[in-house]
Design a protein around this motif. Structure first.
Motif, short mmCIF file in Angstrom:
data_model
loop_
_atom_site.label_atom_id
_atom_site.label_comp_id
_atom_site.label_asym_id
_atom_site.label_seq_id
_atom_site.Cartn_x
_atom_site.Cartn_y
_atom_site.Cartn_z
N ASP A 139 -34.45 2.02 -10.30
CA ASP A 139 -33.11 1.60 -10.73
C ASP A 139 -32.69 0.26 -10.13
OD1 ASP A 139 -32.84 3.90 -12.21
OD2 ASP A 139 -31.87 5.01 -10.58
N SER A 140 -33.36 -0.17 -9.05
CA SER A 140 -32.94 -1.38 -8.35
C SER A 140 -33.43 -2.66 -9.00
CB SER A 140 -33.46 -1.36 -6.91
OG SER A 140 -33.02 -0.21 -6.23
N PHE A 141 -34.59 -2.61 -9.67
CA PHE A 141 -35.20 -3.80 -10.25
C PHE A 141 -36.25 -3.37 -11.26
CE2 PHE A 141 -36.95 -2.85 -6.06
CZ PHE A 141 -38.21 -2.40 -6.41
N PRO A 142 -36.66 -4.28 -12.15
CA PRO A 142 -37.70 -3.92 -13.12
C PRO A 142 -39.08 -3.86 -12.46
CG PRO A 142 -36.99 -6.19 -13.45
CD PRO A 142 -36.10 -5.60 -12.39
N VAL A 143 -39.87 -2.90 -12.92
CA VAL A 143 -41.26 -2.77 -12.48
C VAL A 143 -42.13 -2.81 -13.74
CG1 VAL A 143 -42.96 -1.34 -11.29
CG2 VAL A 143 -40.58 -1.33 -10.52
N GLU A 144 -43.05 -3.72 -13.74
CA GLU A 144 -43.94 -3.92 -14.90
C GLU A 144 -45.36 -3.56 -14.51
OE1 GLU A 144 -44.91 -5.40 -18.83
OE2 GLU A 144 -43.00 -4.89 -17.92
N LEU A 145 -46.03 -2.81 -15.35
CA LEU A 145 -47.42 -2.46 -15.13
C LEU A 145 -48.30 -3.41 -15.93
CD1 LEU A 145 -49.32 -0.48 -13.76
CD2 LEU A 145 -49.01 1.06 -15.70
N LEU A 146 -49.23 -4.08 -15.25
CA LEU A 146 -50.11 -5.07 -15.88
C LEU A 146 -51.55 -4.56 -15.80
CD1 LEU A 146 -50.99 -7.84 -16.95
CD2 LEU A 146 -50.66 -8.76 -14.65
#
Length: 171
Positions: A139-146
Motif C-alpha cells: 500500500d505504501s508504493f508500487p511494486v513491479e515484477l520484472l
C-alpha cells in the motif's frame, strides 16, 4: 551520519531572517524579494548549505529513489537489467538503490517490508521465475515484477526494464 555544514536554523541566525523566510528564499518562493533571496543564497553557499533530502522527501512526498531487487548481480541478464534501469531512472531524475535476494523469496519480501518506511517511491523485483505480482502488493508504493532471463536479448531486457520503470513511476 554527518549533516551539512549548516542547517536552515543556522542560516536563519546568520542572516537575521526567520527560518520560514530562509526556507522560502532557498526554494525560490516569489513572496520573498529578489534581494533577500540572493542574500540568503549567498550565505548558504558560503557555508556549504546542502538541503536535507529527508526533509525535502517528507514535504514533497517523493523520495526520488527506486529500489531494485535482483537475484544476483553477477548474472548477465540481471546486470543488463540493472544497468538499463539505472540509466533510465537517472534520465527521470531518480536514483536506484539496489539489493540482491540471492534467489530467496524470503529475502525479497524482507527487503520490501524494510523499504516500507517511506524511503523509496517504488520497487522493481527482477526475477527469472514466473511469480505472481500479487505476493508483492504494497500500500505504501508500487511494486513491479520484472521477468528477465538469459535467453532474452539485451534489447528485449532493456525494453522490459524500461516498461517496468515507467509502471513504477506512474504509481
Amino acid at each position: 551520519m554527518k549533516s551539512s555544514a549548516v542547517t536552515i536554523k543556522e542560516l536563519s541566525f546568520l542572516s537575521g531572517y526567520s527560518i520560514s523566510t530562509v526556507s522560502k528564499a532557498l526554494n525560490n518562493k516569489h513572496e520573498i524579494s529578489k534581494g533577500t533571496r540572493e542574500t540568503i543564497k549567498t550565505i548558504a553557499k558560503q557555508h556549504n548549505y546542502v538541503p536535507n533530502n529527508y526533509a525535502v522527501s517528507l514535504r514533497m512526498q517523493k523520495t526520488g529513489s527506486i529500489a531494485v531487487i535482483v537475484p544476483e548481480v553477477t548474472k548477465a541478464c540481471y546486470s543488463h537489467s540493472l544497468c538499463h534501469l539505472q540509466k533510465s531512472a537517472e534520465s527521470f531524475g531518480y536514483r536506484i538503490l539496489f539489493y540482491q535476494s540471492f534467489y530467496s523469496n524470503t529475502k525479497e519480501l524482507k527487503c520490501i517490508k524494510s523499504l516500507s518506511d517511506g524511503s523509496i517511491d517504488g520497487i522493481i523485483v527482477v526475477s527469472s521465475e514466473n511469480k505472481e505480482n500479487g505476493q508483492y502488493v504494497n500500500d505504501s508504493f508500487p511494486v513491479e515484477l520484472l521477468h528477465v532471463n538469459s535467453s532474452q536479448s539485451v534489447e528485449e531486457i532493456n525494453n522490459l526494464s524500461y516498461t517496468s520503470l515507467i509502471n513504477v513511476l506512474k504509481g
